[in-house]
Structures are given as C-alpha cells and as structure tokens.
Design a protein around this motif. Sequence first.
Motif, PDB file in Angstrom:
ATOM      1  N   ILE A   1      -1.480  -7.158   8.837  1.00  0.00           N
ATOM      2  CA  ILE A   1      -2.545  -8.141   8.693  1.00  0.00           C
ATOM      3  C   ILE A   1      -3.559  -7.915   9.812  1.00  0.00           C
ATOM      4  O   ILE A   1      -3.186  -7.757  10.977  1.00  0.00           O
ATOM      5  N   GLY A   2      -4.847  -7.889   9.460  1.00  0.00           N
ATOM      6  CA  GLY A   2      -5.897  -7.622  10.437  1.00  0.00           C
ATOM      7  C   GLY A   2      -6.473  -6.229  10.336  1.00  0.00           C
ATOM      8  O   GLY A   2      -7.504  -5.928  10.951  1.00  0.00           O
ATOM      9  N   MET A   3      -5.827  -5.329   9.556  1.00  0.00           N
ATOM     10  CA  MET A   3      -6.373  -3.985   9.342  1.00  0.00           C
ATOM     11  C   MET A   3      -7.702  -4.074   8.603  1.00  0.00           C
ATOM     12  O   MET A   3      -7.940  -5.025   7.855  1.00  0.00           O
ATOM     13  N   THR A   4      -8.500  -3.051   8.761  1.00  0.00           N
ATOM     14  CA  THR A   4      -9.723  -2.964   7.966  1.00  0.00           C
ATOM     15  C   THR A   4      -9.374  -2.446   6.567  1.00  0.00           C
ATOM     16  O   THR A   4      -8.300  -1.875   6.350  1.00  0.00           O
ATOM     17  N   ARG A   5     -10.285  -2.636   5.643  1.00  0.00           N
ATOM     18  CA  ARG A   5     -10.063  -2.106   4.284  1.00  0.00           C
ATOM     19  C   ARG A   5      -9.877  -0.587   4.338  1.00  0.00           C
ATOM     20  O   ARG A   5      -9.025  -0.046   3.633  1.00  0.00           O
ATOM     21  N   ALA A   6     -10.646   0.086   5.173  1.00  0.00           N
ATOM     22  CA  ALA A   6     -10.515   1.545   5.293  1.00  0.00           C
ATOM     23  C   ALA A   6      -9.107   1.923   5.753  1.00  0.00           C
ATOM     24  O   ALA A   6      -8.525   2.906   5.270  1.00  0.00           O
ATOM     25  N   GLU A   7      -8.543   1.144   6.670  1.00  0.00           N
ATOM     26  CA  GLU A   7      -7.177   1.428   7.142  1.00  0.00           C
ATOM     27  C   GLU A   7      -6.154   1.156   6.046  1.00  0.00           C
ATOM     28  O   GLU A   7      -5.171   1.890   5.910  1.00  0.00           O
ATOM     29  N   VAL A   8      -6.371   0.110   5.255  1.00  0.00           N
ATOM     30  CA  VAL A   8      -5.475  -0.180   4.127  1.00  0.00           C
ATOM     31  C   VAL A   8      -5.498   0.985   3.150  1.00  0.00           C
ATOM     32  O   VAL A   8      -4.446   1.463   2.692  1.00  0.00           O
ATOM     33  N   GLU A   9      -6.700   1.470   2.820  1.00  0.00           N
ATOM     34  CA  GLU A   9      -6.822   2.566   1.867  1.00  0.00           C
ATOM     35  C   GLU A   9      -6.251   3.866   2.433  1.00  0.00           C
ATOM     36  O   GLU A   9      -5.662   4.658   1.689  1.00  0.00           O
TER      37      GLU A   9
ATOM     38  N   ARG B   1      -0.895   3.697  -4.038  1.00  0.00           N
ATOM     39  CA  ARG B   1       0.469   4.073  -3.629  1.00  0.00           C
ATOM     40  C   ARG B   1       1.335   2.867  -3.262  1.00  0.00           C
ATOM     41  O   ARG B   1       2.438   3.028  -2.741  1.00  0.00           O
ATOM     42  N   ALA B   2       0.865   1.672  -3.545  1.00  0.00           N
ATOM     43  CA  ALA B   2       1.650   0.464  -3.233  1.00  0.00           C
ATOM     44  C   ALA B   2       2.734   0.267  -4.292  1.00  0.00           C
ATOM     45  O   ALA B   2       2.576   0.677  -5.443  1.00  0.00           O
ATOM     46  N   PRO B   3       3.843  -0.376  -3.937  1.00  0.00           N
ATOM     47  CA  PRO B   3       4.879  -0.668  -4.918  1.00  0.00           C
ATOM     48  C   PRO B   3       4.344  -1.575  -6.033  1.00  0.00           C
ATOM     49  O   PRO B   3       3.394  -2.339  -5.820  1.00  0.00           O
ATOM     50  N   GLU B   4       4.973  -1.490  -7.179  1.00  0.00           N
ATOM     51  CA  GLU B   4       4.566  -2.316  -8.311  1.00  0.00           C
ATOM     52  C   GLU B   4       4.613  -3.799  -7.936  1.00  0.00           C
ATOM     53  O   GLU B   4       5.530  -4.253  -7.253  1.00  0.00           O
ATOM     54  N   GLY B   5       3.598  -4.539  -8.377  1.00  0.00           N
ATOM     55  CA  GLY B   5       3.565  -5.974  -8.140  1.00  0.00           C
ATOM     56  C   GLY B   5       3.026  -6.391  -6.791  1.00  0.00           C
ATOM     57  O   GLY B   5       2.980  -7.576  -6.480  1.00  0.00           O
ATOM     58  N   LEU B   6       2.588  -5.438  -5.959  1.00  0.00           N
ATOM     59  CA  LEU B   6       2.042  -5.775  -4.644  1.00  0.00           C
ATOM     60  C   LEU B   6       0.518  -5.658  -4.698  1.00  0.00           C
ATOM     61  O   LEU B   6      -0.012  -4.640  -5.129  1.00  0.00           O
ATOM     62  N   THR B   7      -0.170  -6.713  -4.265  1.00  0.00           N
ATOM     63  CA  THR B   7      -1.622  -6.674  -4.136  1.00  0.00           C
ATOM     64  C   THR B   7      -2.000  -7.091  -2.715  1.00  0.00           C
ATOM     65  O   THR B   7      -1.225  -7.761  -2.027  1.00  0.00           O
ATOM     66  N   VAL B   8      -3.186  -6.681  -2.313  1.00  0.00           N
ATOM     67  CA  VAL B   8      -3.689  -7.050  -0.994  1.00  0.00           C
ATOM     68  C   VAL B   8      -4.940  -7.893  -1.164  1.00  0.00           C
ATOM     69  O   VAL B   8      -5.662  -7.764  -2.153  1.00  0.00           O
ATOM     70  N   MET B   9      -5.173  -8.771  -0.199  1.00  0.00           N
ATOM     71  CA  MET B   9      -6.409  -9.557  -0.178  1.00  0.00           C
ATOM     72  C   MET B   9      -7.186  -9.152   1.070  1.00  0.00           C
ATOM     73  O   MET B   9      -6.663  -9.215   2.186  1.00  0.00           O
ATOM     74  N   VAL B  10      -8.426  -8.715   0.834  1.00  0.00           N
ATOM     75  CA  VAL B  10      -9.305  -8.285   1.916  1.00  0.00           C
ATOM     76  C   VAL B  10     -10.495  -9.237   1.943  1.00  0.00           C
ATOM     77  O   VAL B  10     -11.188  -9.394   0.941  1.00  0.00           O
ATOM     78  N   GLU B  11     -10.713  -9.875   3.092  1.00  0.00           N
ATOM     79  CA  GLU B  11     -11.841 -10.790   3.259  1.00  0.00           C
ATOM     80  C   GLU B  11     -12.740 -10.272   4.365  1.00  0.00           C
ATOM     81  O   GLU B  11     -12.260  -9.968   5.461  1.00  0.00           O
ATOM     82  N   GLN B  12     -14.029 -10.182   4.064  1.00  0.00           N
ATOM     83  CA  GLN B  12     -15.009  -9.675   5.028  1.00  0.00           C
ATOM     84  C   GLN B  12     -14.543  -8.341   5.619  1.00  0.00           C
ATOM     85  O   GLN B  12     -14.706  -8.082   6.804  1.00  0.00           O
ATOM     86  N   GLY B  13     -13.937  -7.500   4.775  1.00  0.00           N
ATOM     87  CA  GLY B  13     -13.513  -6.170   5.196  1.00  0.00           C
ATOM     88  C   GLY B  13     -12.212  -6.111   5.965  1.00  0.00           C
ATOM     89  O   GLY B  13     -11.840  -5.056   6.472  1.00  0.00           O
ATOM     90  N   VAL B  14     -11.463  -7.243   6.049  1.00  0.00           N
ATOM     91  CA  VAL B  14     -10.215  -7.296   6.828  1.00  0.00           C
ATOM     92  C   VAL B  14      -9.062  -7.770   5.949  1.00  0.00           C
ATOM     93  O   VAL B  14      -9.207  -8.719   5.169  1.00  0.00           O
ATOM     94  N   LEU B  15      -7.904  -7.120   6.059  1.00  0.00           N
ATOM     95  CA  LEU B  15      -6.709  -7.523   5.322  1.00  0.00           C
ATOM     96  C   LEU B  15      -6.220  -8.870   5.848  1.00  0.00           C
ATOM     97  O   LEU B  15      -5.865  -8.993   7.018  1.00  0.00           O
ATOM     98  N   THR B  16      -6.206  -9.889   4.969  1.00  0.00           N
ATOM     99  CA  THR B  16      -5.778 -11.223   5.415  1.00  0.00           C
ATOM    100  C   THR B  16      -4.445 -11.645   4.817  1.00  0.00           C
ATOM    101  O   THR B  16      -3.785 -12.523   5.369  1.00  0.00           O
ATOM    102  N   SER B  17      -4.053 -11.048   3.679  1.00  0.00           N
ATOM    103  CA  SER B  17      -2.739 -11.389   3.122  1.00  0.00           C
ATOM    104  C   SER B  17      -2.284 -10.328   2.135  1.00  0.00           C
ATOM    105  O   SER B  17      -3.083  -9.540   1.618  1.00  0.00           O
TER     106      SER B  17
END
Length: 200
Positions: free
Chosen positions: A55-63, A90-106
């Motif tokens: 949590i707190g990574m940038t979208r670029a880091e998530v990707e 490459r995420a496991p099935e059923g996993l999604t990420v929420m990115v707000e203002q370019g930052v992973l929040t959940s």
Amino acid sequence: MIRRLMLTTAVLALAACGAPDPETTPAPAPDPAPTPAPTPAANVLTAQGFGPLRIGMTRAEVEAALGPDANPDAVGGPDPEACDTFHPVRAPEGLTVMVEQGVLTSIWLQNGSTLKTDRGFGVGDTATAIKAAYGPLAYVSPHKYAAAPAEYITTWSVGGAAGYVQDPSARGIAYHIGTDGRAEHVAAGGPSIQYVEGCA
C-alpha cells in the motif's frame, strides 16, 4: 624474614597453580546474531499489501510488480485519473487493486479468489468465524444496501477505530458480508477498504 619470604613464595606458587592457563581459557561466546523479521508469505493478504504489492506504491510500481490492467477497456471508475480499479495481468484470479491519485490505496479479493488474509479468511468465509477470530478488534457496521446478516466487519492494525476512518496512514482489513452471512469481498489497505461502491 627468610621464612616469611619462603611462605609468601609458596602461597603465590599455589595460587598460580590454580589459575587457568591463558592459552586454554575459552573465549567469550559471541553475541547471537539478531533474528531476522519474518517475511510475509507471498500468497497472504495483509493490511500492508500482498506479495510484491505494498500500500502506497505508485501505479507504475504496481504495474512493474504484477503487470498492467488485464482489461484496459473495462471501466474501473468514472474518473480513472482520480480513482481506478483493475486486475493486473499477473495477479492471482479474483484480486483487484484500487489506485487513487496514482497511488495504491487498497487490494480487493472478489469472487473466484482463493487467497486468504493473514488471519486465514477469504471470500466465502462466515461472519461468525471472522468476528470470533478478531474479537474486540472487529468493528461491525450495517450494510449500506442489504438487510442483516449483511454487514461490514473492519479491523485496523495501524490507526483506525470505530466509525469512518479518513487517516491515510491507517491500515486495516474489511470483510464485506452478504445476505448469506459470508464474505463477498475482502479489502486490505487504507481508508478505501471502507468504500462500498468501488471508485463510484
């Protein structure tokens, strides 16, 4: 005088006989090496993240960690620059990420996910078992759209308390319980785990 000198010499000689040989004296044991902190299991969802995601990574880091949006044509939110949800390639099935203002929040677990939290719960587990495991650390609130037993069970490991939490440094896990009394979604991270309509 000579007798006293001989006696002193004899006492010193006897004392020297009982002294350990400096070459055979064992060296003091070295201080034990510090125990390394446990590494979180790669397949366990915690309030801080999942696998390479934090949590707190940038979208670029998530990707970089799990790849870009697997379905870039899907609508993840009405204003993707402000808030977007997506399933990384490459995420496991059923996993999604929420990115707000370019930052992973959940990070969210949906239908089809077999992943579990660090307490061993995931989609399909009962509210009864979840509340029993967390005890007084579980904050329960009514579901926004469905009647009981639908509800939200939220637990905070950093910051947070009863009621709606807005502190961006808070970290927790929320179980969104359906009308069958089982978890429909599991969310981990910051205050966005309390959202009930995604980015909408």
